[in-house]
Design an enzyme around this catalytic site. Structure first.
Site, PDB file in Angstrom:
ATOM      1  N   THR A  76       0.864  -1.196   0.000  1.00 39.16           N
ATOM      2  CA  THR A  76       0.000   0.000   0.000  1.00 39.16           C
ATOM      3  C   THR A  76       0.895   1.238   0.000  1.00 39.16           C
ATOM      4  O   THR A  76       0.701   2.171  -0.795  1.00 39.16           O
ATOM      5  CB  THR A  76      -0.933  -0.004   1.239  1.00 39.16           C
ATOM      6  OG1 THR A  76      -1.781  -1.157   1.150  1.00 39.16           O
ATOM      7  CG2 THR A  76      -1.775   1.254   1.305  1.00 39.16           C
ATOM      8  N   ASN A 164      -5.685  -8.973  -8.524  1.00 39.77           N
ATOM      9  CA  ASN A 164      -5.852  -9.728  -7.288  1.00 39.77           C
ATOM     10  C   ASN A 164      -7.200 -10.422  -7.157  1.00 39.77           C
ATOM     11  O   ASN A 164      -7.379 -11.262  -6.295  1.00 39.77           O
ATOM     12  CB  ASN A 164      -5.648  -8.793  -6.078  1.00 39.77           C
ATOM     13  CG  ASN A 164      -6.435  -7.514  -6.203  1.00 39.77           C
ATOM     14  OD1 ASN A 164      -6.300  -6.786  -7.201  1.00 39.77           O
ATOM     15  ND2 ASN A 164      -7.264  -7.212  -5.237  1.00 39.77           N
ATOM     16  N   GLN A 192       0.627  -9.369  -6.613  1.00 38.19           N
ATOM     17  CA  GLN A 192       0.078 -10.719  -6.773  1.00 38.19           C
ATOM     18  C   GLN A 192       0.920 -11.562  -7.724  1.00 38.19           C
ATOM     19  O   GLN A 192       0.878 -12.789  -7.665  1.00 38.19           O
ATOM     20  CB  GLN A 192      -1.377 -10.652  -7.264  1.00 38.19           C
ATOM     21  CG  GLN A 192      -2.339 -10.026  -6.271  1.00 38.19           C
ATOM     22  CD  GLN A 192      -2.575 -10.886  -5.026  1.00 38.19           C
ATOM     23  OE1 GLN A 192      -2.274 -12.080  -4.997  1.00 38.19           O
ATOM     24  NE2 GLN A 192      -3.113 -10.279  -3.977  1.00 38.19           N
ATOM     25  N   SER A 212       5.071  -6.958  -1.932  1.00 35.65           N
ATOM     26  CA  SER A 212       4.731  -7.046  -0.516  1.00 35.65           C
ATOM     27  C   SER A 212       5.148  -8.409   0.027  1.00 35.65           C
ATOM     28  O   SER A 212       4.941  -9.433  -0.632  1.00 35.65           O
ATOM     29  CB  SER A 212       3.218  -6.872  -0.369  1.00 35.65           C
ATOM     30  OG  SER A 212       2.851  -6.949   0.981  1.00 35.65           O
ATOM     31  N   ALA A 213       5.711  -8.426   1.243  1.00 32.66           N
ATOM     32  CA  ALA A 213       6.233  -9.686   1.801  1.00 32.66           C
ATOM     33  C   ALA A 213       5.128 -10.672   2.159  1.00 32.66           C
ATOM     34  O   ALA A 213       5.268 -11.878   1.924  1.00 32.66           O
ATOM     35  CB  ALA A 213       7.062  -9.378   3.042  1.00 32.66           C
ATOM     36  N   HIS A 214       4.013 -10.166   2.717  1.00 28.00           N
ATOM     37  CA  HIS A 214       3.060 -11.130   3.288  1.00 28.00           C
ATOM     38  C   HIS A 214       2.281 -11.919   2.242  1.00 28.00           C
ATOM     39  O   HIS A 214       1.600 -12.881   2.561  1.00 28.00           O
ATOM     40  CB  HIS A 214       2.120 -10.433   4.288  1.00 28.00           C
ATOM     41  CG  HIS A 214       1.045  -9.583   3.682  1.00 28.00           C
ATOM     42  ND1 HIS A 214      -0.228 -10.048   3.466  1.00 28.00           N
ATOM     43  CD2 HIS A 214       1.039  -8.298   3.256  1.00 28.00           C
ATOM     44  CE1 HIS A 214      -0.971  -9.076   2.951  1.00 28.00           C
ATOM     45  NE2 HIS A 214      -0.217  -8.007   2.807  1.00 28.00           N
ATOM     46  N   THR A 250      12.926   4.582  10.885  1.00 29.53           N
ATOM     47  CA  THR A 250      13.845   3.525  11.330  1.00 29.53           C
ATOM     48  C   THR A 250      13.441   2.203  10.686  1.00 29.53           C
ATOM     49  O   THR A 250      12.275   1.817  10.722  1.00 29.53           O
ATOM     50  CB  THR A 250      13.796   3.405  12.876  1.00 29.53           C
ATOM     51  OG1 THR A 250      14.152   4.679  13.423  1.00 29.53           O
ATOM     52  CG2 THR A 250      14.753   2.348  13.376  1.00 29.53           C
ATOM     53  N   CYS A 342     -10.085  -7.196   0.511  1.00 30.51           N
ATOM     54  CA  CYS A 342     -10.036  -5.789   0.888  1.00 30.51           C
ATOM     55  C   CYS A 342     -11.411  -5.155   0.875  1.00 30.51           C
ATOM     56  O   CYS A 342     -11.656  -4.182   1.564  1.00 30.51           O
ATOM     57  CB  CYS A 342      -9.115  -5.028  -0.059  1.00 30.51           C
ATOM     58  SG  CYS A 342      -7.669  -5.964  -0.470  1.00 30.51           S
TER      59      CYS A 342
HETATM   60  N1  PLP Z   1      -1.823  -4.355  -4.435  1.00 32.77           N
HETATM   61  C1  PLP Z   1      -2.436  -5.530  -4.621  1.00 32.77           C
HETATM   62  C2  PLP Z   1      -2.675  -6.016  -6.023  1.00 32.77           C
HETATM   63  C3  PLP Z   1      -2.853  -6.303  -3.543  1.00 32.77           C
HETATM   64  O1  PLP Z   1      -3.465  -7.476  -3.746  1.00 32.77           O
HETATM   65  C4  PLP Z   1      -2.621  -5.796  -2.227  1.00 32.77           C
HETATM   66  C5  PLP Z   1      -3.104  -6.545  -1.043  1.00 32.77           C
HETATM   67  O2  PLP Z   1      -4.229  -6.969  -0.972  1.00 32.77           O
HETATM   68  C6  PLP Z   1      -1.968  -4.567  -2.078  1.00 32.77           C
HETATM   69  C7  PLP Z   1      -1.581  -3.878  -3.210  1.00 32.77           C
HETATM   70  C8  PLP Z   1      -1.666  -3.992  -0.729  1.00 32.77           C
HETATM   71  O3  PLP Z   1      -0.606  -4.693  -0.134  1.00 32.77           O
HETATM   72  P1  PLP Z   1      -0.221  -4.552   1.411  1.00 32.77           P
HETATM   73  O4  PLP Z   1      -1.174  -5.456   2.141  1.00 32.77           O
HETATM   74  O5  PLP Z   1       1.191  -5.031   1.503  1.00 32.77           O
HETATM   75  O6  PLP Z   1      -0.361  -3.143   1.803  1.00 32.77           O
END
Ligand code: PLP
Length: 395
Positions: A76, A164, A192, A212-214, A250, A342
């Protein structure tokens, strides 16, 4: 009952590789390695070295140079930084040249994640011109549609590498060529796609990409904006000047270490084999689900198709709303999602599904099943068996 996790597109379970790598950076007993990476003492220098190793690993997995990796709190933030940072820098440059009346133009697709769309809306409210390009029925944005949206004042085009909700893969490398020919810059949200196909700053020809890591088995709260060296960029977070002055704050060294371990595991040598394995499971799911009466695929993803991610399945089920489906599946031991995690608290149908021509009633009845590294063929049979039970609740 063994539960089946089929919501990997929302978040992936923490991988063993990431958990092990982070162990050395968490807990009070590890204070000697969990120092501030900007401190000059031995502990600080150790943390700095770990951070730079992690940066190199992320660079390797994205075809970039280490100094092109800006760690962020997630995608994000990376998406926000790309949109505000690149458009902001372009506007500033032009203003400095004395063209006070220059209005920057931004192009995004209408199926971007909100982390791109909301910044675009904000810029639009501040006077930036924004064009929202629509995808075709398959959820794919064509280079031709971008070409016709380009204007002499276009400064940035942001098109996601893979969607996504329905998994459609965008021809980002071709789009980047068109964009560069017009003198604009290109960003892609590769969240994704990362770990499900090869993602490269060089190979795709983009100027910036977000990850994104998660989503790949790393920890939550860490991600990166990979920014091609020399790309004009106005930092959004100002402060202590960390991350080469491009993102102050940091650094989360433990998170970076976990992110790097997850990225190395997800994008290394075994990537093609794992992608093929997941693609087969995806095809089994589509075939099995669409054999039930009243079930339709959201996108025409044929068996073996490489136009869609190997791990996302999207179907709609006539007469059964997403919330009902999710809760029934949950009771049957399967964790999955509706349109997208989301927007799952919204009663409005997903805008992505609307954009690809799915009517409101169908869109409200959408199910997203997303699989990952630990999903097995047995899990797929389990999901299909659970679906049969979910449908029999109704009758
Ligand atoms: N962009 C896409 C295509 C995503 O699927 C997501 C997460 O759902 C994000 C951005 C946001 O990622 P983060 O959860 O790391 O903020």
């Amino acid at each position: 009952m063994k539960r089946i996790y089929a919501d990997w597109a929302a978040t992936a379970p923490l991988s063993q590789e990431a958990a092990l790598a982070m162990e050395a950076f968490s807990g009070p007993e590890n204070i000697t390695v969990n120092a501030n990476a900007n401190s000059l003492h031995t502990e600080g220098r150790r943390a700095f070295a770990a951070m730079e190793d992690a940066r190199s690993a992320i660079a390797r997995s994205t075809g970039a140079r280490p100094d092109e990796v800006i760690f962020t709190s997630g995608a994000t933030e990376a998406d926000n930084a790309a949109i505000f940072g690149i458009v902001g820098a372009a506007a500033q440059t032009v203003r400095q040249r004395g063209q006070a009346d220059f209005v920057p133009h931004l192009i995004v697709s209408s199926i971007e994640h909100d982390a791109v769309l909301q910044p675009a809306h904000r810029l639009e409210s501040e006077g930036v011109e924004v064009t929202y390009v629509e995808p075709d029925r398959r959820g794919i944005v064509s280079p031709a549609s971008i070409e016709s949206a380009l204007q002499p004042n276009t400064v940035l085009v942001s098109i996601m590498l893979a969607n996504n909700e329905v998994g459609s893969i965008q021809p980002v490398a071709e789009i980047a060529k068109v964009v560069h020919a017009a003198g604009a810059l290109m960003h892609t949200d590769a969240v994704q796609a990362f770990g499900k196909m090869s993602v490269g700053l060089d190979a795709s020809g983009v100027d910036a990409l977000s990850i994104s890591a998660h989503k790949i088995g790393g920890p939550k709260g860490i991600g990166a904006l990979v920014l091609k060296s020399g790309t004009p960029f106005l930092p959004v977070l100002l402060g202590g000047g960390q991350e080469h002055g491009l993102r102050s704050g940091t650094q989360n060294v433990a998170g970076m270490v976990g992110f790097a371990a997850a990225a190395t595991a997800a994008t290394g040598e075994g990537l093609n084999e794992e992608v093929n394995r997941q693609r087969n499971l995806r095809d089994m799911l589509y075939e099995g689900l669409c054999a039930f009466e009243g079930v339709q695929c959201s996108v025409p993803c044929e068996s073996g198709s490489k136009d869609f991610l190997p791990n996302i399945v999207s179907v709609n089920v006539a007469g059964l709303e997403s919330e009902t489906l999710i809760l029934r599946f949950d009771r049957e031991g399967v964790a999955l999602a509706g349109g997208s995690a989301c927007s799952s608290h919204s009663l409005e149908p997903s805008r992505v599904l609307k954009q690809i021509g799915i009517d409101r009633d169908r869109a409200l009845c959408t199910l997203r099943i997303s699989i990952g590294r630990s999903t097995t063929e047995e899990d797929v049979h389990g999901i299909l068996a659970a679906f049969e039970r979910v449908l029999s609740w109704q009758r």
